[in-house]
Design a protein around this motif. Structure first.
Motif, short mmCIF file in Angstrom:
data_model
loop_
_atom_site.label_atom_id
_atom_site.label_comp_id
_atom_site.label_asym_id
_atom_site.label_seq_id
_atom_site.Cartn_x
_atom_site.Cartn_y
_atom_site.Cartn_z
N SER A 54 -32.58 32.89 74.51
CA SER A 54 -32.37 32.24 75.81
C SER A 54 -30.89 32.15 76.15
O SER A 54 -30.05 31.98 75.27
CB SER A 54 -32.97 30.83 75.78
OG SER A 54 -32.58 30.07 76.90
N THR A 102 -38.34 31.59 78.17
CA THR A 102 -37.79 32.56 79.13
C THR A 102 -38.91 33.28 79.88
O THR A 102 -39.87 32.66 80.30
CB THR A 102 -36.86 33.53 78.38
OG1 THR A 102 -37.62 34.26 77.40
CG2 THR A 102 -35.72 32.80 77.68
N ASN A 108 -33.63 33.60 81.09
CA ASN A 108 -33.76 34.94 80.53
C ASN A 108 -32.40 35.65 80.53
O ASN A 108 -31.69 35.66 81.53
CB ASN A 108 -34.76 35.75 81.36
CG ASN A 108 -35.43 36.83 80.55
OD1 ASN A 108 -36.17 36.53 79.60
ND2 ASN A 108 -35.20 38.09 80.90
#
Length: 372
Positions: free
Chosen positions: A190, A245, A352
């Motif tokens: 992440s 994510t 992300n």
């Protein structure tokens, strides 16, 4: 094993006179609730059981439970169940006696503060809800799901007792275990990862990668199951530190509209999303490989990143989780809905490492709509 007895210590410490117990029919039917109620009765603590919650509930379902709860007095909440039960209990800990609703918290999660302390006793090995400040609810009018995030929902006590998952069906071991695996891998890769979340994500990854297939294939292997339970808890701690994510973001429409179990929808998407992300997070995947599979340390960074993605795909296959959406009635004509709904999950997509365009999201969904 047997740590559920520690509930006695918690009740004494909190001077609890009446517990509000949240569970579901499956947990009660499996006899797991009886273990908790026996402890409460031994301590002469009164209780009220709420067991009508649906799996993966909509916000209206949780509001119905809140309404029931508000008719009862109690001084501590105990949740014994999977993620849906624990998430609902955490929301109820904020909503006891309040004049706002779950829907209000969807719009402004910081409206609420904790009214009752909570004890979480997970009966699956994957959601990590026992360690997070998140609660996920379905939004029927949007045919999707959304997370309510408020630090007040972090549980006060957690009981990890492997006897709670001793009889867990293999399919649930698989789905919840892969959900936990997604938590640790997503958190480690992440944008918001921190040294603390990395520590828990790496420790959880080692426990889950190394034990999930054994726990699935050999139901009597309690060491493997205990390791999954602990790994899932570590994953929950990591989520609170960094967040998941795109795997979770794109899975929410699959659960919200098609009612695909959360762990299964994550599993179907997992390897495809990580393969898409690889060029942005290969170094992080390689570091995770070093932590989980030190025997692969001689490989290049790219080789280790590929190895982790291959292991994810192999675990999904070896635990007999479907690898595409064919079995769930999702059609090619649903693609536009999926792309639109998935792209709206910005709370998670912003974590992300690689930005997803609408075409990127379309491509990932296409991969799981097609037959293998």
């Amino acid at each position: 094993m047997g740590s559920i007895e520690d509930v006695q210590t918690i009740l004494k410490q909190e001077s609890a006179k009446k517990a509000l117990v949240f569970t579901d029919k499956g947990v009660a039917g499996a006899g797991l609730l009886d273990k908790l109620l026996a402890v409460l009765e031994h301590c002469s603590v009164d209780y009220q059981v709420f067991d009508e919650l649906k799996p993966e509930p909509a916000y209206g379902d949780v509001e119905a439970v809140v309404e029931q709860m508000n008719r009862e007095n109690g001084d501590i909440i105990i949740a014994i169940g999977g993620g849906s039960v624990m998430d609902a209990a955490k929301l109820c800990s904020l909503l006891k006696g309040s004049d706002y609703t779950v829907k209000d918290l969807l719009d402004n999660p910081l409206l609420a503060s904790k009214q009752l302390k909570t004890v979480m006793i997970p009966t699956t090995c994957g959601t990590g809800s026992e360690a997070t400040c998140n609660a996920i609810v379905a939004i029927p009018e949007e045919q999707s799901k959304k997370g309510i995030v408020n630090a007040e929902m972090i549980p006060d006590y957690v009981i990890l007792d492997a006897q709670m998952i001793a009889g867990l069906p293999a399919s649930i071991v698989a789905a919840t275990g892969v959900d936990a695996l997604a938590h640790v891998v997503e958190c480690y890769t992440s944008k918001k990862a921190t040294p603390l979340s990395d520590t828990y994500a790496a420790a959880g990854a080692k426990l889950i990668f190394r034990n999930i297939e054994q726990a699935y294939k050999n139901p009597s292997d309690m060491e493997a199951k205990n390791n999954l339970l602990l790994g899932a808890f570590y994953g929950g701690v990591a989520i609170t530190g960094s967040g998941t994510t795109a795997v979770h973001a794109l899975s929410y429409p699959l659960g919200g509209k098609y009612h695909i179990p959360h762990g299964v929808s994550n599993a179907i998407l997992f390897a495809h999303v990580m393969a898409f992300n690889k060029d942005a997070c290969a170094e992080r995947l390689a570091q995770l490989c070093d932590a989980v599979y030190p025997e692969q340390s001689a490989g290049s960074g790219e080789e280790k990143a590929d190895y982790m993605i291959e292991r994810i795909a192999a675990i999904v296959k070896n635990t007999d989780i479907p690898t595409n959406l064919e079995a769930f009635g999702v059609k090619m004509e649903d693609l536009d809905f999926l792309v639109d709904a998935g792209s709206r999950q910005q709370r998670l997509l912003v974590n992300n490492m690689k930005e997803l365009s609408l075409e990127d999201i379309r491509s990932i969904y296409l991969n799981v709509l097609k037959e293998d």
